[in-house]
Every structure is written in structure tokens, then in C-alpha cells.
Design an enzyme around this catalytic site. Structure first.
Site, mmCIF file in Angstrom:
data_model
loop_
_atom_site.group_PDB
_atom_site.id
_atom_site.type_symbol
_atom_site.label_atom_id
_atom_site.label_comp_id
_atom_site.label_asym_id
_atom_site.label_seq_id
_atom_site.Cartn_x
_atom_site.Cartn_y
_atom_site.Cartn_z
ATOM 1 N N ASN A 1 0.845 -1.200 0.000
ATOM 2 C CA ASN A 1 0.000 0.000 0.000
ATOM 3 C C ASN A 1 0.879 1.248 0.000
ATOM 4 O OD1 ASN A 1 0.518 0.842 2.846
ATOM 5 N ND2 ASN A 1 -0.345 -1.185 3.234
ATOM 6 N N ASP B 1 -4.031 -6.788 5.379
ATOM 7 C CA ASP B 1 -5.051 -7.654 5.997
ATOM 8 C C ASP B 1 -5.096 -9.019 5.320
ATOM 9 O OD1 ASP B 1 -5.950 -5.776 7.862
ATOM 10 O OD2 ASP B 1 -7.131 -4.757 6.334
ATOM 11 N N PHE C 1 -4.438 3.153 14.759
ATOM 12 C CA PHE C 1 -4.841 4.086 13.718
ATOM 13 C C PHE C 1 -6.029 3.466 12.990
ATOM 14 C CE2 PHE C 1 -1.968 7.709 12.980
ATOM 15 C CZ PHE C 1 -1.138 7.511 14.060
ATOM 16 N N LYS D 1 -10.857 -3.664 19.370
ATOM 17 C CA LYS D 1 -9.452 -4.000 19.630
ATOM 18 C C LYS D 1 -9.033 -3.624 21.048
ATOM 19 C CE LYS D 1 -8.416 -3.526 14.701
ATOM 20 N NZ LYS D 1 -7.389 -3.602 13.672
HETATM 21 N N1 CTP Z 1 -3.621 -3.601 12.291
HETATM 22 C C1 CTP Z 1 -2.991 -4.695 12.848
HETATM 23 N N2 CTP Z 1 -2.925 -5.871 12.150
HETATM 24 C C2 CTP Z 1 -3.462 -5.985 10.933
HETATM 25 C C3 CTP Z 1 -4.131 -4.884 10.350
HETATM 26 C C4 CTP Z 1 -4.185 -3.700 11.054
HETATM 27 O O1 CTP Z 1 -2.483 -4.589 13.974
HETATM 28 N N3 CTP Z 1 -3.385 -7.131 10.291
HETATM 29 C C5 CTP Z 1 -3.665 -2.340 13.050
HETATM 30 C C6 CTP Z 1 -3.151 -1.128 12.301
HETATM 31 O O2 CTP Z 1 -1.758 -0.905 12.549
HETATM 32 C C7 CTP Z 1 -3.990 0.014 12.857
HETATM 33 C C8 CTP Z 1 -5.309 -0.664 13.217
HETATM 34 O O3 CTP Z 1 -5.027 -2.067 13.300
HETATM 35 O O4 CTP Z 1 -3.452 0.565 14.029
HETATM 36 C C9 CTP Z 1 -6.418 -0.444 12.229
HETATM 37 O O5 CTP Z 1 -5.999 -0.706 10.938
HETATM 38 P P1 CTP Z 1 -6.942 -0.445 9.677
HETATM 39 O O6 CTP Z 1 -6.233 -0.937 8.436
HETATM 40 O O7 CTP Z 1 -7.468 0.938 9.697
HETATM 41 O O8 CTP Z 1 -8.173 -1.336 9.988
HETATM 42 P P2 CTP Z 1 -8.416 -2.854 10.012
HETATM 43 O O9 CTP Z 1 -8.494 -3.270 11.438
HETATM 44 O O10 CTP Z 1 -7.420 -3.567 9.154
HETATM 45 O O11 CTP Z 1 -9.883 -2.922 9.396
HETATM 46 P P3 CTP Z 1 -10.402 -2.598 7.889
HETATM 47 O O12 CTP Z 1 -9.234 -2.831 6.967
HETATM 48 O O13 CTP Z 1 -11.510 -3.564 7.730
HETATM 49 O O14 CTP Z 1 -10.859 -1.155 7.894
#
Ligand code: CTP
Length: 393
Positions: free
Chosen positions: A209, A278, A322, A340
């Protein structure tokens, strides 16, 4: 912000790197510091007072016995008004003078008379730097509370290669910020994650990304400045890691999880600024995928949600996440905070991903919502840390 309206005496002594004091001046003025340049006699052999005074927007002070009636200011007045003194470059000779407590010119007199912190950035030939007399002088000054930055290893003007180069100008300015920064994170062990992750499709292709790592690096720097012990776990980024933090570089979400979870037990605060994938390809092809079919499907599987794992084993730790959102920012961020088990969530939009500036909403676990204007990432970092400290009290 930290340097704004601060009175900074910039002492320049006679080394070839004296020209870099011009760039230091420019950076300090850019942060709205008031720079009072003081040059030694030999510094004037290397650069002209005119260049320095033009950039500093202030006359250059160089003579202990000068009586300029128009802008008369004594060494004691300069020493008293200073919030900080920076000596860049500092020669072996000048360091020797400081260590011996001599005061035979304006700069050394100011340093003896001031109560302000002093940052010393040495610059000299590597043989001189390695000389036990110089080492002892530096050791003594460090013990007395002088703040050293550099020197660094590299090519030297005298044709040698070794340790003796003036520290990077950005590092000198960061040392100045650190000296003037509050120390409200002393005793905290902060784990920060930053940057994107890369999930391999084959040996040369990956899913990733647009995250640059800037926000996380700014947070790590701010924590360090404010006295914390910092571990920064970073995905691929072109940024220079902050000085004096434990820095671990990773590639994939799996590696990020391994390292972050390893450092988790010892951390008191965790700030997850990384944009972690993700999903990852179920299987990375061992050889480069050839374009011999019309369509290509890459099957993906979920990665571990690191922050969610951490939230389940939170104990007394302070967790900051975040939330990157393209719609319903506030609602989605609040949901992530609850799911979380976070203390704070910083909601932002993709606009901030690869930019110097970020516009965020800070939401805490009591549902307090603070909308910030677009700010430089260093400023956003300071605001986040202010909130953490206010909530930890
Ligand atoms: N995060 C994490 N592990 C992952 C994905 C995200 O620890 N596999 C953490 C990120 O560092 C951030 C928070 O979770 O602090 C939220 O990340 P974000 O990408 O906004 O959301 P997601 O929880 O991945 O949900 P979505 O993509 O469905 O919006």
C-alpha cells in the site's frame, strides 16, 4: 513548534564544515527559532559573517571586546537570554578549550556564563578525533552534561576516511529539539510500528500500500525526544531511522507480527501506525510468474490482526491504533477502538498516507472526539503524545 521563539546561540568554530552552519541556521529559522550567530576568528576564515547573518536575520557576534553602540549586547546578556547553545562545527581545539574551562573569546565566554543546555557537534580529522586527549575531553564534557551529536564516519575533507565528519544537519537540529523538549515519557517503553508491509506474489512482485512510514517515524522521534525508550518496527520505507531507538526492519505482515509480539511484553505503550496488510497471497510462487495466461487470480488469506491480539492481552498497557477510513471515519474508528480494546484511536483518511501533512481525529476510550486541523506529521505526533500523557495521569 518546540524551537518556536527560542533564543538559540549558534557557535561556529573554524572547520571546513563551517559552511554547514548556514544550513543549520536555515532549518532553525524555518522553525521560528531566534538565531544569534557567534563566530570564532578562525570560523571567519571559512565562511563570511554576511552569509550567516543574512540567513539568521541577525548580526553576527564575534568579538568579546566590541562596543557597537547600535546593537550593544554583552556576552553576559547573550548567555542569559539563551535557551540553548549549539556549537556546530566544534573543532578539537574548541572542545579542548571548553574542557579546560577557558574563556578567551566570545563563544567560550558565553558557554561558561550560560545556564542553557549546550549541544556540541564535533568536526575534525579522524586521527585527531581518535587522539586520547580529544577522547578524554569529550568524555569529561559529556559527564558534565554537554550534549554531543556525532561525529559520523565518512569521507573527510582532508582526504581521509574515518570518524570525524560533522553530524547530519537534521540530526543536529533534532538534538536541539530534544534538549528543549519536555521529558514526560521518561520511564515509558514505547513500541511503534510504521510503514506498509509487502506480501509476496513471486520473487519480484508483491501486494502493498501507499504508506510512507512518515507518521510512525515522527511518533518514534517524538517519543524519544520526550524521554521514552523506543522500539520502532518498520515495513519497507525510504526514510532514515531515528537515532538512538531500537530499529527493526520487516517486510511482511507475518514478520511485523513476530517482531511486534516479541517486544510487546516489555512495552508500556504501543502505537500501531503501520498499514499492515489484511490479506496475503496463500502461496508465493517460487519463480517469476510468466504472462502466459489471459487472467491471473491470486488467492489471498487473512493475516493476523496484531493489534486485536494485543488488545486481548492488554493488562496495564496503553494501546493506540490508527484507523484508515474512506467513509464514516468517526463511527468506524470508534468501532475499531472497542473491538481492539484500545485507549486511543487516530482516524485518518488515505490523503495523509504518502504526505508530509495529516489531518486526524483523536478518539479516546471515553468517546471524547477531537478534530485536528491539517498539521505536519511531527505536530500530529506531539498531539497524540500529549493525549496519552493526559490519559495516563
Ligand atoms: N492492524 C494490525 N494488524 C493488521 C491490520 C491492522 O495490527 N493485520 C492495526 C493497524 O496498525 C492500525 C489498526 O489495526 O493501528 C487499524 O488498521 P486499519 O487498516 O485501519 O483497519 P483494520 O483493522 O485492518 O480494518 P479494515 O481494513 O476492515 O478497515
Amino acid at each position: 513548534m518546540i524551537l518556536k521563539d527560542k533564543n538559540i546561540i549558534l557557535g561556529v568554530t573554524g572547520a571546513i564544515s563551517a559552511y554547514k552552519s548556514l544550513e543549520i541556521t536555515r532549518l532553525l529559522v524555518k522553525e521560528d527559532a531566534r538565531v544569534f550567530p557567534v563566530m570564532t576568528g578562525s570560523a571567519r576564515e571559512f565562511i563570511t559573517p554576511l552569509s550567516l547573518s543574512t540567513l539568521a536575520r541577525c548580526r553576527v557576534f564575534n568579538d568579546l571586546f566590541e562596543h557597537d553602540m547600535e546593537s550593544r549586547i554583552s556576552h553576559i546578556e547573550l548567555a542569559e537570554k539563551a535557551d540553548l547553545v549549539i556549537i556546530a562545527p566544534a573543532t578539537a581545539n574548541f572542545i579542548g578549550k571548553l574542557s579546560a574551562g577557558l574563556a578567551d573569546d566570545l563563544l567560550s565566554t558565553i558557554i561558561l556564563a550560560t545556564r542553557a543546555p549546550v549541544v556540541v557537534a564535533p568536526s575534525m580529522n579522524s586521527r585527531m578525533y581518535e587522539n586520547p586527549v580529544v577522547s578524554e575531553n569529550i568524555k569529561r564534557l559529556k559527564g558534565l552534561g554537554f550534549n554531543f551529536v556525532g561525529p559520523e564516519y565518512g569521507e573527510l575533507a582532508c582526504g581521509y576516511e574515518g570518524k570525524g565528519r560533522l553530524a547530519d544537519v537534521e540530526d543536529i537540529v533534532e538534538a536541539a529539539r530534544e534538549c528543549l523538549s519536555k521529558k514526560d515519557f521518561l520511564g515509558e517503553k514505547v513500541l511503534v510500528t510504521a510503514g506498509p508491509t509487502r506480501e509476496a506474489i513471486d520473487p519480484v512482485r508483491f501486494v502493498s500500500n501507499a504508506s510512507s512510514g512518515r507518521m510512525g517515524y515522527a511518533i518514534a522521534r517524538a517519543c524519544k525526544r520526550r524521554g521514552a525508550e523506543v522500539v520502532l518496527v518498520s515495513g519497507p520505507s525510504y526514510l532514515t531511522p531515528p537515532k538512538d531507538v531500537t530499529f527493526v526492519k520487516v517486510q511482511s505482515a507475518e514478520e511485523m507480527a513476530d517482531v511486534a509480539i516479541r517486544y510487546y511484553p516489555q512495552s508500556t505503550v504501543v502505537i500501531m501506525a503501520a498499514a499492515i496488510a489484511d490479506y496475503r497471497p496463500i502461496k508465493a510462487h517460487p519463480a517469476k510468474v510468466k504472462k502466459d495466461s489471459k487472467f491471473l487470480t491470486v488467492e489471498m488469506e487473512r493475516t493476523m490482526d496484531i493489534l486485536k491480539e494485543m488488545g486481548e492481552k492488554k493488562k496495564g498497557r496503553f494501546l493506540v491504533g490508527f484507523a484508515l477510513e474512506t467513509e464514516e471515519m468517526e463511527e468506524n474508528a470508534k468501532r475499531k477502538l472497542r473491538e481492539k480494546n484500545l485507549d486511543l484511536v487516530i482516524a485518518n483518511s488515505p490523503g495523509g498516507l504518502d504526505s508530509e501533512v495529516n489531518q486526524v481525529i483523536i478518539i479516546d476510550r471515553y468517546d471524547n472526539v477531537e478534530f485536528l486541523p491539517p498539521l505536519k506529521k511531527d505536530e500530529v505526533a506531539e498531539k497524540i503524545l500529549d493525549r496519552i500523557i493526559a490519559m495516563k495521569k
